[in-house]
Enzyme design. Structure first.
Site, short mmCIF file in Angstrom:
data_model
loop_
_atom_site.label_atom_id
_atom_site.label_comp_id
_atom_site.label_asym_id
_atom_site.label_seq_id
_atom_site.Cartn_x
_atom_site.Cartn_y
_atom_site.Cartn_z
N GLU A 1 120.06 -25.86 113.84
CA GLU A 1 119.53 -26.92 112.97
C GLU A 1 119.58 -28.30 113.64
O GLU A 1 119.45 -29.32 112.95
CB GLU A 1 120.31 -26.94 111.66
CG GLU A 1 120.19 -25.65 110.87
CD GLU A 1 120.93 -25.70 109.55
OE1 GLU A 1 120.47 -26.42 108.65
OE2 GLU A 1 121.98 -25.04 109.42
N SER B 1 118.66 -23.84 106.67
CA SER B 1 117.29 -24.26 106.99
C SER B 1 116.33 -23.09 107.16
O SER B 1 115.39 -23.14 107.93
CB SER B 1 117.27 -25.13 108.27
OG SER B 1 117.89 -26.37 108.02
N TYR C 1 109.77 -28.13 106.51
CA TYR C 1 109.86 -29.23 107.46
C TYR C 1 108.55 -29.66 108.11
O TYR C 1 108.50 -30.72 108.73
CB TYR C 1 110.87 -28.87 108.56
CG TYR C 1 112.25 -28.63 108.02
CD1 TYR C 1 112.97 -29.66 107.44
CD2 TYR C 1 112.83 -27.36 108.06
CE1 TYR C 1 114.24 -29.44 106.93
CE2 TYR C 1 114.10 -27.15 107.55
CZ TYR C 1 114.80 -28.18 106.99
OH TYR C 1 116.04 -27.96 106.48
N ARG D 1 123.63 -30.02 97.40
CA ARG D 1 122.43 -29.49 96.74
C ARG D 1 122.66 -28.03 96.42
O ARG D 1 123.19 -27.27 97.25
CB ARG D 1 121.22 -29.63 97.66
CG ARG D 1 119.87 -29.57 96.96
CD ARG D 1 118.73 -29.49 97.94
NE ARG D 1 118.66 -28.18 98.56
CZ ARG D 1 118.61 -27.96 99.87
NH1 ARG D 1 118.63 -28.98 100.73
NH2 ARG D 1 118.55 -26.73 100.34
N ASP E 1 120.76 -24.55 95.26
CA ASP E 1 119.47 -23.87 95.17
C ASP E 1 119.54 -22.78 94.11
O ASP E 1 120.48 -21.97 94.09
CB ASP E 1 119.07 -23.29 96.51
CG ASP E 1 118.83 -24.35 97.56
OD1 ASP E 1 118.57 -25.51 97.19
OD2 ASP E 1 118.89 -24.04 98.77
N GLU F 1 122.41 -20.59 96.72
CA GLU F 1 123.37 -21.11 97.70
C GLU F 1 123.61 -22.59 97.47
O GLU F 1 122.90 -23.25 96.71
CB GLU F 1 122.89 -20.86 99.12
CG GLU F 1 121.60 -21.56 99.49
CD GLU F 1 121.15 -21.21 100.91
OE1 GLU F 1 121.48 -21.98 101.82
OE2 GLU F 1 120.48 -20.19 101.09
N ASN G 1 124.28 -26.29 99.64
CA ASN G 1 124.19 -27.00 100.91
C ASN G 1 125.05 -28.25 100.80
O ASN G 1 124.79 -29.11 99.96
CB ASN G 1 122.73 -27.37 101.20
CG ASN G 1 122.51 -27.88 102.60
OD1 ASN G 1 123.32 -28.63 103.13
ND2 ASN G 1 121.41 -27.50 103.20
N GLY H 1 119.52 -31.88 103.83
CA GLY H 1 118.58 -32.61 104.66
C GLY H 1 118.26 -33.97 104.08
O GLY H 1 118.22 -34.17 102.87
#
Length: 312
Positions: free
Chosen positions: A29, A157, A223, A261, A263, A276, A278, A282
């Protein structure tokens, strides 16, 4: 459901002292982290913060031993930046940093162990199989039932993620598993809405529903693509309140703090399903936490300021 963020705790950038923006590193990443870090660096400097980039953990350690920084904004995605290594180092040195501590970082970097904690707390998450090196992917998929996702337990990612609709689609995942040294997670695919909820302190930000132009939200959609739709808030009324509540409960159950974050998928039959967490989300031009904060009137620079405030 209307909500707002509390006012900033400090207004003087000098309160932060010298800030290291930890970015880059040597994981898969790296490029995303460099992009995120560049945004954070520019945002903090625009607010008058004395911030400098530091690429990777060895450079950070050398800089801290030389007394160059007072605190760390950690935007090092994956690997040491999110698995508890950096957090343990900074705890040992007594240096404040953004994001979760050692336990929350290490736990959520491992998707399998995170799911085990959620299940122990009675929180909803899709059925899964833990695949050690050499495991029989065909047998695991037969037990779960197609379709499934296969992904590394400790990557982010969308790196190394395979969408397997039937046994005929399994060959690429099997080939990847033969080369990959870590554990893999095979998870029942949820058919429904893909959502994410940013966490800032004790507040769950408005959810975002992700609508990729392609069939699913892969690395390219995250991305590169400019045609992915982000609907915020992603749900309405009681459904929106429910997903924010679930995300905050999941975040806390995994010993996370600061910001992050969560998900979530909304299955047509089983309702909300946790995917999951994070702990170093990002912060690129395509990233989701800044989009959610903007719904509450908090721009990108303001979000970086509020995240950094949590180190005071």
């Amino acid at each position: 459901m209307s909500m707002s963020l509390p006012p900033p705790r400090v207004t003087d950038p000098a309160a932060f002292g010298r800030v290291a923006v930890l970015l880059g590193g040597d994981t898969s990443e790296r490029e995303v982290s460099l992009d995120s870090g560049a945004g954070v660096l520019e945002a903090l400097r625009s607010r008058g913060v004395d911030a400098q980039p530091v690429d990777g953990v060895p450079a950070l350690l050398a800089a801290l031993q030389a007394g160059r920084f007072d605190r760390v904004f950690n935007i090092l995605h994956g690997g040491a930046g999110e698995n508890g290594t950096v957090q343990g180092l900074l705890d040992a040195l007594g240096v404040p940093y953004t994001g979760s501590g050692v336990l929350g970082s290490a736990l959520t970097m491992d998707k399998i162990r995170t799911k085990q904690v959620w299940l122990s707390e009675g929180l909803p998450t899709p059925r899964y199989e833990r695949l050690a090196k050499g495991a029989d992917l065909r047998a695991a998929a037969a037990r779960l039932g197609y379709p499934v996702f296969v992904k590394p337990s400790s990557e982010g990612s969308s790196v190394g993620v395979f969408r397997v609709l039937s046994e005929a689609d399994l060959a690429p995942a099997i080939e990847f598993a033969s080369r990959y040294d870590g554990e893999l997670l095979m998870e029942q695919m949820v058919r429904g809405d893909e959502l994410t909820v940013g966490i800032l302190g004790d507040i769950a930000l408005p959810s975002i529903r992700i609508v990729p132009a392609g069939e699913w939200y892969d690395y390219h959609a995250k991305y590169v693509a400019e045609d992915t739709q982000y609907l915020c808030p992603g749900l309405d009324g009681e459904d929106e309140a429910a997903i924010r509540d679930l995300a905050l409960r999941a975040f806390r159950a995994a010993a996370c703090s600061g910001w992050g974050r969560v998900d979530v998928m909304r299955d047509r039959e089983r309702g909300l399903q946790l995917i999951e967490v994070n702990t170093a989300p990002g912060m690129t031009s395509h990233s989701l936490v800044p989009k959610a904060a903007a719904q509450l009137g908090c721009d990108y620079a303001g979000l970086c300021w509020r995240v950094l405030e949590q180190t005071l």
